[in-house]
Design a protein around this motif. Structure first.
Motif, PDB file in Angstrom:
ATOM      1  N   GLN A   1      -8.080  -1.735   8.652  1.00 27.81           N
ATOM      2  CA  GLN A   1      -7.598  -0.343   8.392  1.00 27.81           C
ATOM      3  C   GLN A   1      -6.445   0.117   9.473  1.00 27.81           C
ATOM      4  O   GLN A   1      -5.565   0.593   9.284  1.00 27.81           O
ATOM      5  CB  GLN A   1      -9.196   0.482   8.420  1.00 27.81           C
ATOM      6  CG  GLN A   1      -8.677   1.882   7.984  1.00 27.81           C
ATOM      7  CD  GLN A   1     -10.066   2.768   8.076  1.00 27.81           C
ATOM      8  OE1 GLN A   1     -11.062   2.265   8.337  1.00 27.81           O
ATOM      9  NE2 GLN A   1      -9.659   4.207   7.975  1.00 27.81           N
TER      10      GLN A   1
ATOM     11  N   THR B   1      -3.444  -1.999   9.127  1.00 30.85           N
ATOM     12  CA  THR B   1      -2.668  -1.700   7.792  1.00 30.85           C
ATOM     13  C   THR B   1      -1.488  -0.262   7.909  1.00 30.85           C
ATOM     14  O   THR B   1      -0.373  -0.274   7.584  1.00 30.85           O
ATOM     15  CB  THR B   1      -3.573  -1.133   6.671  1.00 30.85           C
ATOM     16  OG1 THR B   1      -4.236  -2.546   6.406  1.00 30.85           O
ATOM     17  CG2 THR B   1      -2.558  -0.808   5.481  1.00 30.85           C
ATOM     18  N   VAL B   2      -2.152   0.811   8.599  1.00 27.68           N
ATOM     19  CA  VAL B   2      -1.422   1.843   8.933  1.00 27.68           C
ATOM     20  C   VAL B   2      -0.315   1.555   9.807  1.00 27.68           C
ATOM     21  O   VAL B   2       0.925   1.950   9.892  1.00 27.68           O
ATOM     22  CB  VAL B   2      -2.389   2.985   9.807  1.00 27.68           C
ATOM     23  CG1 VAL B   2      -1.448   4.130  10.114  1.00 27.68           C
ATOM     24  CG2 VAL B   2      -3.306   3.500   8.806  1.00 27.68           C
TER      25      VAL B   2
ATOM     26  N   ASP C   1       2.546  -0.515   7.808  1.00 25.53           N
ATOM     27  CA  ASP C   1       3.252   0.270   6.976  1.00 25.53           C
ATOM     28  C   ASP C   1       4.197   1.172   7.780  1.00 25.53           C
ATOM     29  O   ASP C   1       5.396   1.244   7.281  1.00 25.53           O
ATOM     30  CB  ASP C   1       2.049   1.156   6.027  1.00 25.53           C
ATOM     31  CG  ASP C   1       2.792   1.649   4.989  1.00 25.53           C
ATOM     32  OD1 ASP C   1       3.384   0.902   4.123  1.00 25.53           O
ATOM     33  OD2 ASP C   1       2.838   2.960   4.668  1.00 25.53           O
TER      34      ASP C   1
ATOM     35  N   GLN D   1       8.393   0.900   7.293  1.00 28.84           N
ATOM     36  CA  GLN D   1       8.992   2.270   6.927  1.00 28.84           C
ATOM     37  C   GLN D   1      10.115   2.351   8.169  1.00 28.84           C
ATOM     38  O   GLN D   1      11.059   2.961   7.978  1.00 28.84           O
ATOM     39  CB  GLN D   1       8.131   3.638   7.074  1.00 28.84           C
ATOM     40  CG  GLN D   1       7.089   3.546   5.790  1.00 28.84           C
ATOM     41  CD  GLN D   1       6.206   4.547   5.861  1.00 28.84           C
ATOM     42  OE1 GLN D   1       6.830   5.888   6.200  1.00 28.84           O
ATOM     43  NE2 GLN D   1       5.011   4.445   5.733  1.00 28.84           N
TER      44      GLN D   1
ATOM     45  N   ALA E   1       6.966   3.891   1.902  1.00 29.78           N
ATOM     46  CA  ALA E   1       5.524   3.847   2.221  1.00 29.78           C
ATOM     47  C   ALA E   1       4.690   3.101   1.114  1.00 29.78           C
ATOM     48  O   ALA E   1       4.820   3.280  -0.072  1.00 29.78           O
ATOM     49  CB  ALA E   1       4.962   5.032   2.468  1.00 29.78           C
TER      50      ALA E   1
ATOM     51  N   LEU F   1       0.824   1.745   1.424  1.00 27.11           N
ATOM     52  CA  LEU F   1      -0.258   1.460   2.312  1.00 27.11           C
ATOM     53  C   LEU F   1      -1.238   0.327   1.697  1.00 27.11           C
ATOM     54  O   LEU F   1      -1.579  -0.495   2.092  1.00 27.11           O
ATOM     55  CB  LEU F   1      -1.187   2.884   2.468  1.00 27.11           C
ATOM     56  CG  LEU F   1      -1.886   2.811   3.726  1.00 27.11           C
ATOM     57  CD1 LEU F   1      -1.123   2.662   5.141  1.00 27.11           C
ATOM     58  CD2 LEU F   1      -2.606   4.265   3.937  1.00 27.11           C
ATOM     59  N   GLU F   2      -1.494   0.599   0.338  1.00 31.15           N
ATOM     60  CA  GLU F   2      -2.231  -0.372  -0.375  1.00 31.15           C
ATOM     61  C   GLU F   2      -1.799  -1.777  -0.310  1.00 31.15           C
ATOM     62  O   GLU F   2      -2.522  -2.658  -0.083  1.00 31.15           O
ATOM     63  CB  GLU F   2      -2.495   0.086  -1.918  1.00 31.15           C
ATOM     64  CG  GLU F   2      -3.653  -0.770  -2.524  1.00 31.15           C
ATOM     65  CD  GLU F   2      -4.197  -0.118  -3.608  1.00 31.15           C
ATOM     66  OE1 GLU F   2      -4.285  -0.969  -4.776  1.00 31.15           O
ATOM     67  OE2 GLU F   2      -3.995   1.166  -4.157  1.00 31.15           O
TER      68      GLU F   2
ATOM     69  N   GLY G   1      -1.878  -3.202   3.107  1.00 36.35           N
ATOM     70  CA  GLY G   1      -3.349  -3.822   3.248  1.00 36.35           C
ATOM     71  C   GLY G   1      -3.700  -5.069   2.641  1.00 36.35           C
ATOM     72  O   GLY G   1      -4.201  -5.923   3.322  1.00 36.35           O
TER      73      GLY G   1
END
Length: 154
Positions: free
Chosen positions: A20, A23-24, A27, A31, A37, A39-40, A43
């Motif tokens: 979690q 992943t942030v 991403d 960027q 972006a 995110l999914e 991940g």
């Protein structure tokens, strides 16, 4: 400029339970390089790398918050017949910059290369990314003068 020190920093090899936070950060890294972006998808990409053992990722936490990461991919040198690691990604969230996190992540990658008896680490960065170049220079990386970088787009 003086770096801020932070005592509650942890750098460790990432596992699925870090996904979690990772992943942030990943991403945000994408960027920074001008990507939209996603995110999914980010991940999913990272989860596949971790599950398939296709990369080694180190993540930095400051007070339990994901602050930065570096991702290594395995390579081999046919000439020297040795393993080496491609340091493909290095990113520190802008809220946590100038705290020594980038240097800490590089040192973790260097220690890992030594532990795995690798020839070393290889990386590339944009010509315009002067702050990254200063960081690499300060942590023992040497710019190769006798090689050109080529890319073929499929």
């Amino acid at each position: 400029m003086r770096q801020r020190e932070h005592t509650d920093m942890e750098i460790r090899k990432a596992k699925l339970n870090d996904l979690q936070h990772l992943t942030v950060l990943f991403d945000g890294y994408r960027q920074w390089y001008g990507q939209e972006a996603a995110l999914e998808a980010a991940g999913q990409f990272l989860e596949e790398r971790l599950l398939n053992g296709e990369s080694v990722i180190f993540i930095a936490y400051v007070e339990g918050v994901g602050a930065g990461f570096t991702q290594l991919y395995p390579l081999f040198s046919s000439v020297s017949m040795e393993r080496l690691w491609l340091l493909n990604d290095l990113y520190v969230d802008k809220k946590f910059r100038r705290m020594g996190i980038g240097e800490g992540l590089l040192k973790a990658a260097q220690a890992f290369a030594q532990e795995t008896r690798a020839k070393g680490l290889t990386l590339e960065t944009q010509v315009s990314n002067l702050s990254a170049q200063r960081l690499y220079d300060s942590t023992g990386f040497k710019k190769e003068e006798d090689f050109y970088h080529y890319f073929w787009k499929a």
